[in-house]
Write an enzyme that holds these catalytic residues in place. Sequence first.
Site: not given
Ligand code: NOJ
Length: 584
Positions: A211, A276
Amino acid sequence: MSISQDPNWWRQAAVYQIYPRSFADADGNGIGDLQGITSRVPYLNELGIDAVWLSPFYPSALADGGYDVDDYREVDPKIGTLEDFDEMVAALHAEGIKVVVDIVPNHSSDRHEWFRQALAAGPGSPERERYIFRDGLGEHGELPPSDWESVFGGPAWERVTEPDGSPGQWYLHLFAKEQPDFNWDNPEVREDFLTTLRFWSDRGVDGFRIDVAHALTKNLEETLPKQAELGQLGTGADGFIDGSHPYWDRDEVHEIYAQWRKLFDEYDPPRTAVAEAWVHPERRARYASPEGLGQAFNFDLLMAEFDAGKFQQIITKNLTEAETSGASSTWVFSNHDVVRHATRFGLSDSTVTPEHGNNGKPGNAWLLNGGHREDVDVDLGLRRARAATLLMLALPGSSYLYQGEELGLQEVGDIPAEARQDPTFFRSRGAEIGRDGCRVPLPWTSAGSSFGFGEDGAHLPQPGWFADYAVEVQEGQQGSTLELYRAALRLRRELQTEESLEWLKTGHKDVLAFMRPNGWVTVTNFSDVKAPLPAGEVLLTSAELNDGMLPGAATAWIRRTSLDATVTGMPEPRQRSPKRSGAQ
Ligand code: NOJ
């Protein structure tokens, strides 16, 4: 089926994202759980995916749908136990399905043991050093250390009350205030995440989704720049491609991933990871390199309109990029953060409109206008979504699918304010609608409590029209979206070949065609008039052929007999017919 030991299993995998709280609820408390997932392993097996990726299932107050983690090495009691987790992994592995879990290293929740200790220990303590605490500005420290805004809206600093009851320091939270950012300069933080990665790897987890992988390391030593100088938070570091942004995409972050890679490679097969990372495309390769996480998401197709030229450009660019990094490319149309693609493609304003906030994600303008179903050309959206997915599944690299898209599920745009959960909605005081609409629990049956999701309702309201999309309704139905996904995923395994493609000449700009090295041809007609198909055996189509021609907004897979790189017999399409109102 035994679980593959091939270390390259991830390179061209079809990965199905499960948002655990909305997938299947076995204990009937309205929240999806691990036993629910286990009970649906036969469904996942039949679907034909290679891996599942589970969004966070850790203990959490759900201030951000589970991305606010209380304990990285536990299961939320609302969702199950570690034993349930082991059973789920065993059941998935028994069907040859790999398991990827979400790791959230940028921030914990404010209920994490370390954060509680930091609050209790006070300024200057080693406990505070695990997070990013600063004294405030102003005579009494009453002003935040900078004017930075959080990605979810509102200030990125929150003031705490000190143990003696006085107003005290401020901590940084790039997301919700319940998500304090870790201090990655602290070796204790680094060590603890290694322990977490080992914990899940030892339990049989095959890979990790990281993440906000580009946010961990920060430079807060110098005078903090003003928000206006930072550009728009959350859009990635587009303006900062040299690593000079104080918290997005700094070069030092790769030291962390190099260390993680060593740990991953101790396992057989090595554990995989996908970043990500909303970064400048030129800087994505480092996250995806074999010395780093190994793969990184590109969200380019997810952000694009249904347009042949744009799709071709994105695909070409990303395949080149993947070659540079040594990773395979990733493709994605839907996930838990964006308006579902069956809806996006049926909107007239689905293009990226940064002024509409939430990082300028497509479909937001519609949400802000009330998210009314009447404003969506549902049929067109679904046709395009099916065509786009069939195209994606034929591309070299990994495809990431989001639960419910195999049903052609539409976004629920009009959830009432009182039922909403996403912090972006609350922090922006409704200026952002948030992501609840793609997280509504799945319909398994066309009737019954929560359409078969569980025995006692669903934690987000399901609209009546969900019945039409239920698994039960689509199963065995020729032409249904579920059967299309099943057929496509089955065939994909059979047809899978080397990681490359060759574009074929189609003679007109709205029709794309490419061929994989073994003669697997994909033709997508982005126009709204039918187009001829090249010679060969038609294997699968996203819509019924019309006199042997490919209708508008459709894709066909063909087995080519000749390897000639021209699609012959394709005349210029006729004039496009007038757009329907509400259509793109
Ligand atoms: C990316 C995640 O996909 C999202 O759902 C989340 O709110 C943010 N990162 C913060 O962790």
